[in-house]
Write a protein that holds these residues in place. Structure first.
Motif, short mmCIF file in Angstrom:
data_model
loop_
_atom_site.label_atom_id
_atom_site.label_comp_id
_atom_site.label_asym_id
_atom_site.label_seq_id
_atom_site.Cartn_x
_atom_site.Cartn_y
_atom_site.Cartn_z
N PRO A 175 34.85 56.89 63.11
CA PRO A 175 33.44 56.67 62.82
C PRO A 175 33.16 56.70 61.31
O PRO A 175 34.03 57.05 60.51
CB PRO A 175 32.76 57.85 63.50
N ALA A 176 31.95 56.37 60.95
CA ALA A 176 31.50 56.49 59.56
C ALA A 176 31.47 57.98 59.21
O ALA A 176 31.13 58.82 60.04
CB ALA A 176 30.12 55.88 59.40
N THR A 177 31.84 58.28 57.98
CA THR A 177 31.89 59.68 57.54
C THR A 177 30.90 59.89 56.40
O THR A 177 31.04 59.28 55.34
CB THR A 177 33.30 60.04 57.06
N PRO A 178 29.90 60.73 56.62
CA PRO A 178 28.94 60.99 55.54
C PRO A 178 29.59 61.79 54.41
O PRO A 178 30.50 62.59 54.65
CB PRO A 178 27.84 61.80 56.22
N GLN A 179 29.13 61.54 53.21
CA GLN A 179 29.64 62.25 52.04
C GLN A 179 28.45 62.88 51.32
O GLN A 179 27.35 62.32 51.32
CB GLN A 179 30.34 61.27 51.08
N LEU A 180 28.67 64.02 50.70
CA LEU A 180 27.64 64.67 49.91
C LEU A 180 27.78 64.18 48.47
O LEU A 180 28.86 64.22 47.89
CB LEU A 180 27.79 66.20 49.97
N THR A 181 26.69 63.67 47.93
CA THR A 181 26.68 63.19 46.55
C THR A 181 25.64 63.99 45.77
O THR A 181 24.89 64.78 46.35
CB THR A 181 26.33 61.70 46.48
N MET A 182 25.57 63.76 44.47
CA MET A 182 24.58 64.45 43.64
C MET A 182 23.15 64.12 44.11
O MET A 182 22.26 64.94 43.98
CB MET A 182 24.75 64.05 42.18
N ALA A 183 22.98 62.93 44.66
CA ALA A 183 21.66 62.51 45.14
C ALA A 183 21.39 62.91 46.59
O ALA A 183 20.29 62.70 47.10
CB ALA A 183 21.52 61.00 45.00
N GLY A 184 22.37 63.47 47.27
CA GLY A 184 22.21 63.86 48.68
C GLY A 184 23.27 63.23 49.55
O GLY A 184 24.34 62.85 49.09
N ARG A 185 22.97 63.08 50.82
CA ARG A 185 23.90 62.51 51.79
C ARG A 185 23.98 61.00 51.62
O ARG A 185 22.96 60.33 51.46
CB ARG A 185 23.40 62.85 53.19
N HIS A 186 25.20 60.47 51.69
CA HIS A 186 25.40 59.02 51.60
C HIS A 186 26.55 58.64 52.53
O HIS A 186 27.59 59.30 52.53
CB HIS A 186 25.73 58.60 50.16
N THR A 187 26.36 57.58 53.29
CA THR A 187 27.38 57.13 54.23
C THR A 187 27.68 55.66 54.02
O THR A 187 26.81 54.81 54.21
CB THR A 187 26.93 57.37 55.69
#
Length: 143
Positions: A53-65
């Motif tokens: 599946p798609a895996t969300p990542q934590l970035t400086m701006a928040g969650r990004h997938t």
């Protein structure tokens, strides 16, 4: 809303997504009607759900997938598995608009919702009924 960015797909990705969509619709219909799942549709959905599946990542701006079409489809298939095996099954309804095939979860008070959404189907049906009533109402005499 499941992914923020998706890589462009190919014709094969569109074909696979269409196949999974149709299988999912069949399974939702089977579940809503209390029937046994169609085995072929079940195999299609489960095959899609087994993929990464798609895996969300934590970035400086928040969650990004970010996702490929296959990952996005796998994410949808996994959510469908959760829905069709979960507690919301009795709340599933099909839109009352004869031209719409959307299925929704009815969490309205009294569970009397008839349409997938007021902004789309509900307004169309209500406006058509209003126009029909106006057209068939006898004209009032001018005074």
């Amino acid at each position: 809303g499941l992914v923020d960015a998706i890589t462009p797909g190919k014709e094969a990705d569109v074909q696979e997504a269409t196949t999974v969509r149709e299988a999912l619709y069949r399974l939702v219909t089977d579940r809503r009607l209390g029937e046994q799942f169609d085995r072929e549709a079940l195999a299609v959905l489960n095959a899609a759900a087994r993929k990464a599946p798609a895996t969300p990542q934590l970035t400086m701006a928040g969650r990004h997938t970010d996702a490929t079409p296959e990952q996005a489809l796998a994410t949808v298939a996994r959510q469908a598995v959760e829905l069709l095996s979960g507690p919301d099954v009795p709340l599933m309804k099909e839109c009352g608009n004869p031209e719409c095939t959307r299925v929704y979860i009815d969490r309205s008070r009294g569970m009397r919702r008839q349409w997938c959404g007021m902004e789309s189907c509900g307004n169309k049906i209500k406006a058509a009924a209003y126009r029909a009533r106006k057209k068939s109402a006898p004209a009032t005499a001018a005074r």
